[in-house]
Every structure is written in C-alpha cells, then in structure tokens.
Design a protein around this motif. Sequence first.
Motif, mmCIF file in Angstrom:
data_model
loop_
_atom_site.group_PDB
_atom_site.id
_atom_site.type_symbol
_atom_site.label_atom_id
_atom_site.label_comp_id
_atom_site.label_asym_id
_atom_site.label_seq_id
_atom_site.Cartn_x
_atom_site.Cartn_y
_atom_site.Cartn_z
ATOM 1 N N PRO A 128 0.815 -1.229 0.000
ATOM 2 C CA PRO A 128 0.000 0.000 0.000
ATOM 3 C C PRO A 128 0.845 1.274 0.000
ATOM 4 O O PRO A 128 0.331 2.354 -0.252
ATOM 5 C CB PRO A 128 -0.815 -0.126 1.293
ATOM 6 C CG PRO A 128 -0.027 -1.039 2.160
ATOM 7 C CD PRO A 128 0.654 -2.005 1.241
ATOM 8 N N VAL A 129 2.130 1.137 0.271
ATOM 9 C CA VAL A 129 3.052 2.276 0.204
ATOM 10 C C VAL A 129 4.237 1.841 -0.657
ATOM 11 O O VAL A 129 4.867 0.819 -0.382
ATOM 12 C CB VAL A 129 3.553 2.701 1.597
ATOM 13 C CG1 VAL A 129 4.465 3.919 1.482
ATOM 14 C CG2 VAL A 129 2.396 2.976 2.531
ATOM 15 N N PHE A 130 4.525 2.577 -1.691
ATOM 16 C CA PHE A 130 5.680 2.262 -2.529
ATOM 17 C C PHE A 130 6.245 3.567 -3.077
ATOM 18 O O PHE A 130 5.780 4.659 -2.730
ATOM 19 C CB PHE A 130 5.315 1.279 -3.653
ATOM 20 C CG PHE A 130 4.176 1.713 -4.531
ATOM 21 C CD1 PHE A 130 4.412 2.276 -5.774
ATOM 22 C CD2 PHE A 130 2.854 1.550 -4.125
ATOM 23 C CE1 PHE A 130 3.371 2.670 -6.594
ATOM 24 C CE2 PHE A 130 1.801 1.936 -4.942
ATOM 25 C CZ PHE A 130 2.061 2.503 -6.178
ATOM 26 N N HIS A 131 7.251 3.463 -3.919
ATOM 27 C CA HIS A 131 7.970 4.650 -4.389
ATOM 28 C C HIS A 131 7.963 4.707 -5.910
ATOM 29 O O HIS A 131 8.124 3.691 -6.585
ATOM 30 C CB HIS A 131 9.419 4.637 -3.884
ATOM 31 C CG HIS A 131 9.521 4.758 -2.396
ATOM 32 N ND1 HIS A 131 9.249 3.706 -1.555
ATOM 33 C CD2 HIS A 131 9.853 5.815 -1.602
ATOM 34 C CE1 HIS A 131 9.417 4.104 -0.306
ATOM 35 N NE2 HIS A 131 9.779 5.370 -0.308
ATOM 36 N N GLN A 132 7.800 5.912 -6.413
ATOM 37 C CA GLN A 132 7.821 6.160 -7.853
ATOM 38 C C GLN A 132 8.800 7.277 -8.177
ATOM 39 O O GLN A 132 9.121 8.113 -7.328
ATOM 40 C CB GLN A 132 6.436 6.575 -8.357
ATOM 41 C CG GLN A 132 5.461 5.454 -8.597
ATOM 42 C CD GLN A 132 4.195 5.952 -9.265
ATOM 43 O OE1 GLN A 132 3.882 7.137 -9.228
ATOM 44 N NE2 GLN A 132 3.455 5.046 -9.885
ATOM 45 N N VAL A 133 9.257 7.264 -9.401
ATOM 46 C CA VAL A 133 9.924 8.436 -9.948
ATOM 47 C C VAL A 133 9.229 8.761 -11.262
ATOM 48 O O VAL A 133 9.074 7.904 -12.133
ATOM 49 C CB VAL A 133 11.438 8.196 -10.175
ATOM 50 C CG1 VAL A 133 11.705 7.006 -11.073
ATOM 51 C CG2 VAL A 133 12.088 9.456 -10.747
ATOM 52 N N GLU A 134 8.731 9.974 -11.363
ATOM 53 C CA GLU A 134 8.065 10.429 -12.582
ATOM 54 C C GLU A 134 8.851 11.592 -13.157
ATOM 55 O O GLU A 134 9.489 12.359 -12.429
ATOM 56 C CB GLU A 134 6.622 10.839 -12.288
ATOM 57 C CG GLU A 134 5.768 9.692 -11.776
ATOM 58 C CD GLU A 134 4.284 9.986 -11.852
ATOM 59 O OE1 GLU A 134 3.912 10.942 -12.553
ATOM 60 O OE2 GLU A 134 3.510 9.264 -11.207
ATOM 61 N N GLY A 135 8.804 11.677 -14.460
ATOM 62 C CA GLY A 135 9.502 12.757 -15.137
ATOM 63 C C GLY A 135 8.565 13.524 -16.047
ATOM 64 O O GLY A 135 7.621 12.964 -16.615
ATOM 65 N N TYR A 143 3.671 24.533 -26.949
ATOM 66 C CA TYR A 143 4.522 23.579 -26.237
ATOM 67 C C TYR A 143 3.972 22.155 -26.334
ATOM 68 O O TYR A 143 2.760 21.932 -26.369
ATOM 69 C CB TYR A 143 4.641 23.951 -24.751
ATOM 70 C CG TYR A 143 5.316 25.275 -24.502
ATOM 71 C CD1 TYR A 143 6.689 25.395 -24.622
ATOM 72 C CD2 TYR A 143 4.567 26.407 -24.157
ATOM 73 C CE1 TYR A 143 7.318 26.618 -24.394
ATOM 74 C CE2 TYR A 143 5.183 27.622 -23.932
ATOM 75 C CZ TYR A 143 6.559 27.730 -24.046
ATOM 76 O OH TYR A 143 7.179 28.932 -23.825
ATOM 77 N N THR A 144 4.874 21.228 -26.384
ATOM 78 C CA THR A 144 4.543 19.810 -26.231
ATOM 79 C C THR A 144 5.431 19.252 -25.112
ATOM 80 O O THR A 144 6.362 19.927 -24.638
ATOM 81 C CB THR A 144 4.788 19.028 -27.525
ATOM 82 O OG1 THR A 144 6.151 19.191 -27.918
ATOM 83 C CG2 THR A 144 3.859 19.491 -28.633
ATOM 84 N N GLY A 145 5.149 18.044 -24.728
ATOM 85 C CA GLY A 145 5.952 17.463 -23.647
ATOM 86 C C GLY A 145 5.790 15.965 -23.573
ATOM 87 O O GLY A 145 4.949 15.369 -24.246
ATOM 88 N N PHE A 146 6.605 15.369 -22.751
ATOM 89 C CA PHE A 146 6.462 13.938 -22.494
ATOM 90 C C PHE A 146 6.573 13.700 -20.988
ATOM 91 O O PHE A 146 7.116 14.525 -20.239
ATOM 92 C CB PHE A 146 7.493 13.114 -23.261
ATOM 93 C CG PHE A 146 8.936 13.413 -22.918
ATOM 94 C CD1 PHE A 146 9.537 12.885 -21.779
ATOM 95 C CD2 PHE A 146 9.703 14.212 -23.773
ATOM 96 C CE1 PHE A 146 10.857 13.145 -21.491
ATOM 97 C CE2 PHE A 146 11.035 14.479 -23.477
ATOM 98 C CZ PHE A 146 11.616 13.945 -22.327
ATOM 99 N N ALA A 147 6.019 12.567 -20.558
ATOM 100 C CA ALA A 147 6.022 12.211 -19.150
ATOM 101 C C ALA A 147 6.189 10.700 -19.029
ATOM 102 O O ALA A 147 5.873 9.940 -19.950
ATOM 103 C CB ALA A 147 4.732 12.668 -18.456
ATOM 104 N N PHE A 148 6.668 10.269 -17.891
ATOM 105 C CA PHE A 148 6.846 8.842 -17.626
ATOM 106 C C PHE A 148 6.773 8.604 -16.129
ATOM 107 O O PHE A 148 6.933 9.535 -15.323
ATOM 108 C CB PHE A 148 8.178 8.339 -18.190
ATOM 109 C CG PHE A 148 9.381 9.040 -17.619
ATOM 110 C CD1 PHE A 148 9.976 8.627 -16.443
ATOM 111 C CD2 PHE A 148 9.902 10.162 -18.267
ATOM 112 C CE1 PHE A 148 11.075 9.285 -15.922
ATOM 113 C CE2 PHE A 148 10.997 10.835 -17.755
ATOM 114 C CZ PHE A 148 11.585 10.402 -16.578
ATOM 115 N N GLY A 149 6.525 7.366 -15.749
ATOM 116 C CA GLY A 149 6.482 7.001 -14.335
ATOM 117 C C GLY A 149 6.935 5.569 -14.140
ATOM 118 O O GLY A 149 6.385 4.646 -14.732
ATOM 119 N N PHE A 150 7.973 5.376 -13.308
ATOM 120 C CA PHE A 150 8.510 4.048 -13.019
ATOM 121 C C PHE A 150 8.510 3.824 -11.504
ATOM 122 O O PHE A 150 8.628 4.769 -10.718
ATOM 123 C CB PHE A 150 9.947 3.906 -13.529
ATOM 124 C CG PHE A 150 10.080 4.029 -15.020
ATOM 125 C CD1 PHE A 150 9.020 3.738 -15.857
ATOM 126 C CD2 PHE A 150 11.279 4.423 -15.593
ATOM 127 C CE1 PHE A 150 9.135 3.841 -17.235
ATOM 128 C CE2 PHE A 150 11.415 4.538 -16.958
ATOM 129 C CZ PHE A 150 10.338 4.248 -17.786
#
Length: 370
Positions: free
Chosen positions: A225-232, A330-337
């Motif tokens: 129920p608790v974890f870690h992400q890195v998003e850009g 503007y355009t952009g990109f995003a990710f999440g791991f």
Amino acid sequence: MSGPNTQYDPVEVTPLQPAEIDAARDAALAAIAAAGDLEELKQVRLAHAGDRSPLALANREIGALPPQARKEAGQRVGQARGAVNQALAARQTVLEAEHEERMLVEETVDVTLPVDREPVGARHPLTTGAELIADIFVAMGWEIAEGPVMEAEWLNFDALNLGPDHPARTMQDTFWVAPADSGVVLRTQTSPVQARSMLTRTPPIYVACPGRVFRTDEYDATHSPVFHQVEGLAIDEGLTMAHLKGTLDHLVSSLFGEGISTRFRPSYFPFTEPSAEMDMICFVCGGSALNAEGTDACRTCRGEGWIELGGCGVVNPRVLIACGVDPERYTGFAFGFGIDRMLMFRSGIDDLRAFWEGDVRFTTAFGSEL
C-alpha cells in the motif's frame, strides 16, 4: 668436671658471625637491584626478607648467645635487615613507577577514534536508489521537484485528465482523507508534482519527481500500500516521442548497464496521448530466455525475455490546458517508473516486503551502495 659458664664464655653461632651477616645482606641488596619487575621483586622479598631468609634465621639464633653478646649481634642483624627493607621499599617505588608508565603507553585508549561498540548501519536501499536516479537526471540538466503526500483531489485526478467517473477515484485504489468529501487524498502517484511544476514554472520545464505514493493494494511479495515512484516531465517546444525514448534509454543504461535494448508497447493513460508501456531487454539473460523451454529459464524475467518498467507518453493537451500551458506552442512527455520495482530487478530481490521489515542484514547488504 664442671660445664662451660654460659654467662661469660662465648658461644660460637655461625649465622651470627659478622662475615655471614654481611654476605647475606650484600646478596639481598644485589638481588633487589637486579629485580626487573614487580613479580621478580616479590620473589626476592620472599628469598631475602621472608621468614626463611638467611637474615631471619640468623635473628632466631641470637637467643643462643650469652647475654652480654646478644646486644651486639642483635644490632648487627637489625642493621642488615633494615638495609634490606629500605632497599626493597626503594626498588618497589621505582618498579611501580615504571609499571605505571608502561601501562600508560601500552594500554592507552585514543578517545578520538570512532566508537565501534555498536554495529555500523547502512542507508536504506530505497533512499540510495532514489538518490542515484535523481543524480542521473540532474546530470542531464533536469531539476528535482517534490510535493506533499496529502494532495488535493483536483491535482491528483482532475488536472491529469482523470474524470469524476474514472475507476482510480474509487476506494479500490485511493486512500481518501476523512471525511470522504474532504477533497484530500494520499497521492496515488507523484504526477501531482508534475501538475504543481507546470502551475508554478514557465516552460521549458524538465523535472523528475521521486517520492512515496499510496494505493489500497494488498501487502504481499509484489504489492504494497506504500511504494515509491519516480516520474519525469519535460515541457518544451518541439518535444516528441523520440526525445522520450532517448531520455529513457539513457536512464536504463545508467541503471542497468550499456547496451540494454528497450521497446515501447502501445497502451492507454488519461494524461498522455499517445501512450506506451516501456520494456527493457532482460539484463541477466539478454532476452535469450524467450527461446528457452519453461518459465524458469531466467529468474529475473521469468522466461519472458523483457522486463516491464512503467508507463510513458506525450502529455495530453488537456493536461497542458488545465495547468496553464499553451498546447499550441509547447509539447511534452512524461513517464512514471516504480523505484522499488527497479531495485528489485537490479539487486535480485524477490520479495517487496524485504524493504519494510527492518532486517539490518538486508539493509547492510543492499543499502550501503548500489
């Protein structure tokens, strides 16, 4: 014939002869002077000043002398014994001082040295892992952005194009802060930090957002129920999926080694369009497990040859509009791991719960360095 007159005739007692007493005294003084430590001096004391020493035995023979000869013999023996005792005391003082000096040198404790009575711990692997990932993005010129874990519903859902009827809003996935209509949740991803970055920064924007997230998942070997992400998030003029691919390829090669192939699989996320799931070739078997029989051919990828890392895509124009960014310019990109997931792959950890059990053996093995 009458016997000797013991009151006046002298009686010869060999131990009391002056030469014998002087010899015993000189022998004792020589032995005392030769004693190199307190233990040797103790043996000398027993031999030359104890009850069975020559001078002590001579002192007992004084009673065999005539009365008029006892005084002189007693003085002679007493002076000899006194000289021996004085020499013993003086040598005792010298040897005790030498012993103390030697102890100060040999048993000195350097109080400036680090204390090692308690075992040295290690930084938690999730901490060092998040910092390693952050360093990779900082080296590319990105910023590290952070936000609160208790987040407004609008930032967590609405700003990211998750409408009121989206399944992620239900109690199945989200921890709502009481009361239920408070509009406050424990963030389900670090994407609200991206929304905050667009609201508070002017493009170009390049931010990475590591942190804790919360979802109502079961606690088992692969879920928590608790974890870690890195998003850009990258917002700039002319950004495309190619820029996204290059950025993620660099991240993967920095974490898992050079020459790791990646691929995009079409997917769907409300906040990106187009969207993709990113996989990398298994860094253990190099993808060879695809051609092997059985799913146990590779323990890391379980015979699939590829490892899923997370979602990514081009930022949906609706998200840009909601956060005050002009989608025409503007355009952009995003990710999440998942940081936990990447560390499990990288270190061969089979059970996610090992991160939370507090076993110092685990922390020492995986937390010291990556």
